[in-house]
Design an enzyme around this catalytic site. Sequence first.
Site, PDB file in Angstrom:
ATOM      1  N   ASP A   7     -21.112   2.759  18.242  1.00 35.37           N
ATOM      2  CA  ASP A   7     -20.708   2.234  16.991  1.00 35.37           C
ATOM      3  C   ASP A   7     -21.757   2.533  15.982  1.00 35.37           C
ATOM      4  OD1 ASP A   7     -17.921   1.557  17.606  1.00 35.37           O
ATOM      5  OD2 ASP A   7     -18.962  -0.135  18.631  1.00 35.37           O
TER       6      ASP A   7
ATOM      7  N   LYS B  13     -14.140   7.700  29.760  1.00 32.32           N
ATOM      8  CA  LYS B  13     -14.844   6.436  29.993  1.00 32.32           C
ATOM      9  C   LYS B  13     -14.239   5.242  30.893  1.00 32.32           C
ATOM     10  CE  LYS B  13     -15.471   5.959  25.675  1.00 32.32           C
ATOM     11  NZ  LYS B  13     -14.889   7.109  25.232  1.00 32.32           N
TER      12      LYS B  13
ATOM     13  N   GLU C 220      -3.942   8.956  18.004  1.00 34.87           N
ATOM     14  CA  GLU C 220      -4.917   9.656  18.389  1.00 34.87           C
ATOM     15  C   GLU C 220      -4.445  11.201  17.923  1.00 34.87           C
ATOM     16  OE1 GLU C 220      -7.844   7.702  21.750  1.00 34.87           O
ATOM     17  OE2 GLU C 220      -6.245   9.428  22.335  1.00 34.87           O
TER      18      GLU C 220
ATOM     19  N   THR D  80     -11.235   5.367  32.345  1.00 37.85           N
ATOM     20  CA  THR D  80     -10.750   5.817  33.721  1.00 37.85           C
ATOM     21  C   THR D  80     -12.048   5.602  34.876  1.00 37.85           C
ATOM     22  OG1 THR D  80      -9.345   7.272  33.002  1.00 37.85           O
ATOM     23  CG2 THR D  80      -9.868   7.470  35.317  1.00 37.85           C
TER      24      THR D  80
ATOM     25  N   ASP E 139     -17.205  -0.513  29.250  1.00 40.33           N
ATOM     26  CA  ASP E 139     -16.691   0.791  28.629  1.00 40.33           C
ATOM     27  C   ASP E 139     -17.118   0.870  27.218  1.00 40.33           C
ATOM     28  OD1 ASP E 139     -14.962   2.763  27.482  1.00 40.33           O
ATOM     29  OD2 ASP E 139     -13.202   1.704  27.891  1.00 40.33           O
ATOM     30  N   ARG E 140     -17.941   1.867  26.868  1.00 40.59           N
ATOM     31  CA  ARG E 140     -18.577   2.086  25.544  1.00 40.59           C
ATOM     32  C   ARG E 140     -19.361   0.954  25.038  1.00 40.59           C
ATOM     33  NH1 ARG E 140     -14.932   4.854  21.367  1.00 40.59           N
ATOM     34  NH2 ARG E 140     -15.858   6.906  22.296  1.00 40.59           N
TER      35      ARG E 140
ATOM     36  N   GLN F 193     -15.000  -0.580  11.815  1.00 37.56           N
ATOM     37  CA  GLN F 193     -16.141  -0.550  12.514  1.00 37.56           C
ATOM     38  C   GLN F 193     -16.718  -1.775  12.615  1.00 37.56           C
ATOM     39  OE1 GLN F 193     -17.896   1.900  14.042  1.00 37.56           O
ATOM     40  NE2 GLN F 193     -15.980   3.324  13.700  1.00 37.56           N
TER      41      GLN F 193
END
Length: 203
Positions: free
Chosen positions: A84, A13, A145, A15, A78-79, A54
Amino acid sequence: MHIAIAGNIGAGKTTLTKLLAKHYNWEAQLEDVVDNPYLDDFYNQMERWSFNLQVYFLNSRFRQVLQIRQSGRDIIQDRTIYEDAHIFAPNLHAMGLMTNRDFENYKSLFDLMESLVKGPDVLIYLRSSIPNLVSQIHKRGRDYENSISIDYLSRLNERYEAWIHGYKGKLLIIDVDNLNFVDNPEDLGNVINTIDAEINGLF
């Protein structure tokens, strides 16, 4: 115009957001992972920090959407705020990592926010297999991650597919498994051509 890119962790996303922003001279709105005060804690202790994380994302993205609408500029995001609420929070709840009380509180907050914002003019969904996501996550090497499990990614992928299946707005699905828009200009060109066709159809 408001374009948004959706997709699982490691789908590409950020990138693609940067590449498209440069190509179209759009303003990029990136996900706040660097300054997020909860991410490290969350990945080390999901149950304790899921609600806090969240709500932080929800607040951050709601602010973004309001700024996008007020700016009057062409923006690529981006997102989205929807990921969510429809994917990450319900997944944490289903895995027993967010209590019923916290989830209901979260949903109530999202419902209020959703009533005040509009969806993007075009949503671009980056569809990816689990092996491709794992490969990309390892490649970028973010410490927090490292603990993401394949089970967690699989659950998210299932929820993404269900959400996209019922999505009502203008939607572009791009299968990224065999695309390399960073190193292969032809791949990026194909993505841009697809977006051009979609955008030209809007006006």
